[in-house]
Scaffold this active site. Structure first.
Site, PDB file in Angstrom:
ATOM      1  N   GLY A  62       9.285  12.637   9.911  1.00  0.00           N
ATOM      2  CA  GLY A  62      10.010  13.447   8.933  1.00  0.00           C
ATOM      3  C   GLY A  62      11.478  13.121   8.788  1.00  0.00           C
ATOM      4  N   ASN A  99      12.801  11.214   6.542  1.00  0.00           N
ATOM      5  CA  ASN A  99      13.085  11.327   5.102  1.00  0.00           C
ATOM      6  C   ASN A  99      13.100  12.790   4.673  1.00  0.00           C
ATOM      7  OD1 ASN A  99      13.280   8.647   3.498  1.00  0.00           O
ATOM      8  ND2 ASN A  99      11.721   8.283   5.034  1.00  0.00           N
ATOM      9  N   ARG A 106     -12.721  13.212   1.063  1.00  0.00           N
ATOM     10  CA  ARG A 106     -11.347  13.120   0.574  1.00  0.00           C
ATOM     11  C   ARG A 106     -11.146  14.094  -0.592  1.00  0.00           C
ATOM     12  NH1 ARG A 106      -7.747   8.910   1.742  1.00  0.00           N
ATOM     13  NH2 ARG A 106      -9.400   7.647   2.669  1.00  0.00           N
ATOM     14  N   ILE A 164      -4.297   8.437   1.234  1.00  0.00           N
ATOM     15  CA  ILE A 164      -4.508   8.010  -0.142  1.00  0.00           C
ATOM     16  C   ILE A 164      -5.043   9.209  -0.925  1.00  0.00           C
ATOM     17  CG2 ILE A 164      -5.787   6.473  -1.658  1.00  0.00           C
ATOM     18  CD1 ILE A 164      -5.882   4.468   0.715  1.00  0.00           C
ATOM     19  N   LEU A 165      -4.418   9.533  -2.046  1.00  0.00           N
ATOM     20  CA  LEU A 165      -4.774  10.712  -2.831  1.00  0.00           C
ATOM     21  C   LEU A 165      -5.761  10.352  -3.932  1.00  0.00           C
ATOM     22  CD1 LEU A 165      -1.124  12.021  -2.973  1.00  0.00           C
ATOM     23  CD2 LEU A 165      -3.009  13.185  -1.784  1.00  0.00           C
ATOM     24  N   ASN A 197       6.961   9.066  -4.294  1.00  0.00           N
ATOM     25  CA  ASN A 197       6.658   8.503  -2.979  1.00  0.00           C
ATOM     26  C   ASN A 197       7.742   7.488  -2.622  1.00  0.00           C
ATOM     27  OD1 ASN A 197       5.027   7.855  -0.614  1.00  0.00           O
ATOM     28  ND2 ASN A 197       4.645   5.911  -1.647  1.00  0.00           N
ATOM     29  N   HIS A 209       8.167   4.011  -0.440  1.00  0.00           N
ATOM     30  CA  HIS A 209       7.314   2.967   0.126  1.00  0.00           C
ATOM     31  C   HIS A 209       8.183   1.859   0.700  1.00  0.00           C
ATOM     32  CE1 HIS A 209       3.790   0.428   0.613  1.00  0.00           C
ATOM     33  NE2 HIS A 209       4.488  -0.552   0.091  1.00  0.00           N
ATOM     34  N   SER A 263      11.151   1.073  -1.859  1.00  0.00           N
ATOM     35  CA  SER A 263      11.024   1.501  -3.263  1.00  0.00           C
ATOM     36  C   SER A 263      10.680   2.983  -3.335  1.00  0.00           C
ATOM     37  CB  SER A 263       9.892   0.714  -3.958  1.00  0.00           C
ATOM     38  OG  SER A 263      10.065  -0.685  -3.812  1.00  0.00           O
ATOM     39  N   THR A 271       0.893   7.425  -8.892  1.00  0.00           N
ATOM     40  CA  THR A 271      -0.237   7.394  -9.822  1.00  0.00           C
ATOM     41  C   THR A 271      -1.504   7.160  -9.001  1.00  0.00           C
ATOM     42  OG1 THR A 271      -0.057   5.011 -10.141  1.00  0.00           O
ATOM     43  CG2 THR A 271       1.169   6.423 -11.682  1.00  0.00           C
ATOM     44  N   GLU A 276      -3.225   4.539  -8.822  1.00  0.00           N
ATOM     45  CA  GLU A 276      -3.172   3.216  -8.191  1.00  0.00           C
ATOM     46  C   GLU A 276      -2.253   3.250  -6.977  1.00  0.00           C
ATOM     47  OE1 GLU A 276      -1.457   0.104 -10.557  1.00  0.00           O
ATOM     48  OE2 GLU A 276      -1.707  -1.389  -8.946  1.00  0.00           O
ATOM     49  N   ASP A 304       0.409   2.903  -4.554  1.00  0.00           N
ATOM     50  CA  ASP A 304       1.732   2.265  -4.579  1.00  0.00           C
ATOM     51  C   ASP A 304       1.934   1.424  -5.836  1.00  0.00           C
ATOM     52  OD1 ASP A 304       1.208   1.678  -1.093  1.00  0.00           O
ATOM     53  OD2 ASP A 304       2.079   3.412  -2.086  1.00  0.00           O
TER      54      ASP A 304
HETATM   55  N1  LIG Z   1      -3.268   7.745  -5.173  1.00  0.00           N
HETATM   56  C1  LIG Z   1      -2.177   7.485  -4.410  1.00  0.00           C
HETATM   57  N2  LIG Z   1      -2.113   7.989  -3.171  1.00  0.00           N
HETATM   58  C2  LIG Z   1      -1.015   7.720  -2.397  1.00  0.00           C
HETATM   59  C3  LIG Z   1       0.016   6.884  -2.870  1.00  0.00           C
HETATM   60  C4  LIG Z   1      -0.089   6.372  -4.204  1.00  0.00           C
HETATM   61  O1  LIG Z   1       0.819   5.660  -4.696  1.00  0.00           O
HETATM   62  N3  LIG Z   1      -1.189   6.698  -4.933  1.00  0.00           N
HETATM   63  N4  LIG Z   1       1.072   6.523  -2.013  1.00  0.00           N
HETATM   64  C5  LIG Z   1       0.752   6.694  -0.598  1.00  0.00           C
HETATM   65  C6  LIG Z   1       1.809   6.379   0.408  1.00  0.00           C
HETATM   66  N5  LIG Z   1       1.456   5.092   1.057  1.00  0.00           N
HETATM   67  C7  LIG Z   1       2.368   4.095   0.964  1.00  0.00           C
HETATM   68  O2  LIG Z   1       3.510   4.271   0.462  1.00  0.00           O
HETATM   69  C8  LIG Z   1       0.223   4.913   1.735  1.00  0.00           C
HETATM   70  C9  LIG Z   1      -0.259   5.921   2.559  1.00  0.00           C
HETATM   71  C10 LIG Z   1      -1.484   5.757   3.225  1.00  0.00           C
HETATM   72  C11 LIG Z   1      -2.228   4.594   3.088  1.00  0.00           C
HETATM   73  C12 LIG Z   1      -3.549   4.459   3.785  1.00  0.00           C
HETATM   74  O3  LIG Z   1      -4.141   3.388   3.828  1.00  0.00           O
HETATM   75  N6  LIG Z   1      -4.022   5.583   4.343  1.00  0.00           N
HETATM   76  C13 LIG Z   1      -5.334   5.637   5.030  1.00  0.00           C
HETATM   77  C14 LIG Z   1      -5.150   6.276   6.396  1.00  0.00           C
HETATM   78  C15 LIG Z   1      -4.059   5.546   7.170  1.00  0.00           C
HETATM   79  C16 LIG Z   1      -3.629   6.360   8.406  1.00  0.00           C
HETATM   80  O4  LIG Z   1      -4.103   7.491   8.591  1.00  0.00           O
HETATM   81  O5  LIG Z   1      -2.764   5.825   9.143  1.00  0.00           O
HETATM   82  C17 LIG Z   1      -6.312   6.509   4.230  1.00  0.00           C
HETATM   83  O6  LIG Z   1      -5.849   7.385   3.460  1.00  0.00           O
HETATM   84  O7  LIG Z   1      -7.527   6.322   4.454  1.00  0.00           O
HETATM   85  C18 LIG Z   1      -1.747   3.566   2.280  1.00  0.00           C
HETATM   86  C19 LIG Z   1      -0.523   3.720   1.611  1.00  0.00           C
HETATM   87  C20 LIG Z   1       0.259   8.092  -0.351  1.00  0.00           C
HETATM   88  N7  LIG Z   1      -0.933   8.266  -1.142  1.00  0.00           N
HETATM   89  N1  LIG Z   2       2.882   3.753   3.012  1.00  0.00           N
HETATM   90  C1  LIG Z   2       3.745   4.874   3.231  1.00  0.00           C
HETATM   91  C2  LIG Z   2       4.757   4.546   4.289  1.00  0.00           C
HETATM   92  O1  LIG Z   2       4.574   3.653   5.100  1.00  0.00           O
HETATM   93  N2  LIG Z   2       5.865   5.313   4.266  1.00  0.00           N
HETATM   94  C3  LIG Z   2       6.896   5.114   5.234  1.00  0.00           C
HETATM   95  O2  LIG Z   2       6.651   5.973   6.332  1.00  0.00           O
HETATM   96  C4  LIG Z   2       7.913   6.234   6.958  1.00  0.00           C
HETATM   97  C5  LIG Z   2       7.995   7.714   7.200  1.00  0.00           C
HETATM   98  O3  LIG Z   2       9.099   7.963   8.028  1.00  0.00           O
HETATM   99  P1  LIG Z   2       9.572   9.491   8.225  1.00  0.00           P
HETATM  100  O4  LIG Z   2       8.357  10.289   8.609  1.00  0.00           O
HETATM  101  O5  LIG Z   2      10.594   9.381   9.340  1.00  0.00           O
HETATM  102  O6  LIG Z   2      10.162   9.956   6.921  1.00  0.00           O
HETATM  103  C6  LIG Z   2       9.012   5.752   5.989  1.00  0.00           C
HETATM  104  O7  LIG Z   2       9.571   4.535   6.446  1.00  0.00           O
HETATM  105  C7  LIG Z   2       8.261   5.517   4.706  1.00  0.00           C
HETATM  106  O8  LIG Z   2       8.820   4.454   3.910  1.00  0.00           O
END
Ligand SMILES: Nc1nc2c(c(=O)[nH]1)N[C@@H](CN(C=O)c1ccc(C(=O)N[C@@H](CCC(=O)O)C(=O)O)cc1)CN2
Ligand SMILES: NCC(=O)N[C@@H]1O[C@H](COP(=O)([O-])[O-])[C@@H](O)[C@H]1O
Length: 216
Positions: A13, A15, A66, A93-94, A108, A110, A137, A142, A144, A146
């Site tokens: 947390g 951020n 999910r 992933i949403l 988000n 990233h 970034s 959306t 898709e 990231d």
């Molecule tokens: N539909 C979307 N969902 C999410 C987005 C997005 O752009 N569209 N951004 C992510 C954040 N993210 C990267 O920035 C990210 C988060 C999680 C995963 C992932 O592979 N998650 C796995 C579980 C991984 C774990 O528990 O450590 C999963 O959900 O099965 C990839 C990218 C947030 N959601």
């Molecule tokens: N794919 C999503 C992802 O990797 N997000 C990354 O998780 C960290 C969370 O840190 P925080 O819990 O200290 O804010 C941050 O570095 C963020 O960019």
């Protein structure tokens, strides 16, 4: 008008803390109505409690699918009538159905210079590719993963002795500057998502968004 913010986390947390601090300082004209985590016992929950913010833990492992998880997650979020949903290290992933409820008002952060390295393990991937620059970034969310329109990027130089850990530390520092700034812009109604694109002060942003100052 002060905006209602809901923040989703999965871990430390830092951020979230940057955004808490920016609301308290008045930089962000917003109130964090709730912090929701998919994991219990994460420091981000402690940070929220210390700030007097309502917290919820929705453990994704307790759900059969999910879709079912996302339905409950959306229901909790909607009780706060958010103007903005902020993913701050939220690691799930949403689903498309969830995203559609909040598209255009969900951000988000990233840890890569999108569109490079969507998904996970971005720092190691940048090192493995021998990239000379890396970064972070902020984008609208959306369906898709990231792939949503980028609002802002901060760039750092990759040093010869960098590891995934040292990159993460330097990226964190940039995150804690640009994420509050982007939320500030959204709360000022300067930032919108229209037809799959990001707009700032009614100007279409380029695919890489606004480039924050180059940093070493
Ligand atoms: N539909 C979307 N969902 C999410 C987005 C997005 O752009 N569209 N951004 C992510 C954040 N993210 C990267 O920035 C990210 C988060 C999680 C995963 C992932 O592979 N998650 C796995 C579980 C991984 C774990 O528990 O450590 C999963 O959900 O099965 C990839 C990218 C947030 N959601
Ligand atoms: N794919 C999503 C992802 O990797 N997000 C990354 O998780 C960290 C969370 O840190 P925080 O819990 O200290 O804010 C941050 O570095 C963020 O960019």
């Amino acid at each position: 008008m002060t905006k209602n913010l809901v923040v989703l986390i999965s871990g430390s947390g830092s951020n979230l803390q940057a955004i808490i601090d920016a609301t308290k300082s008045g930089q962000i004209d917003g109130r964090i109505c709730a912090v929701i985590s998919n994991k219990a016992d994460v420091y981000g929950i402690e940070r929220a409690k210390k700030a007097g913010i309502k917290t919820h833990v929705l453990n994704h492992k307790a759900y059969a699918s999910r879709e079912a998880y996302d339905q409950d997650l959306a229901q909790v979020i909607e009780t706060y009538q958010p103007d903005l949903v902020i993913l701050a290290g939220f690691m799930r992933i949403l689903t498309a159905n969830f995203v559609q409820k909040f598209v255009g008002k969900m951000l988000n952060i990233h840890p890569s210079l999108l569109p490079k390295y969507q998904g996970l393990n971005t720092h190691q991937r940048a090192l493995d590719a021998k990239d000379t620059e890396h970064g972070v970034s902020v984008h609208f969310v959306t369906e898709e993963l990231d792939g949503g329109p980028v609002v802002c990027q901060a760039c750092i130089k990759v040093l010869s002795n960098d590891t995934a850990e040292t990159l993460a530390q330097r990226i964190h520092a940039e995150e804690h500057i640009i994420y509050p700034k982007v939320v500030e812009w959204f709360c000022q109604d300067r930032l919108t998502m229209r037809n799959g694109n990001a707009w700032f002060d009614n100007e279409l942003l380029p695919p890489t968004g606004i480039r924050y100052a180059e940093k070493n």
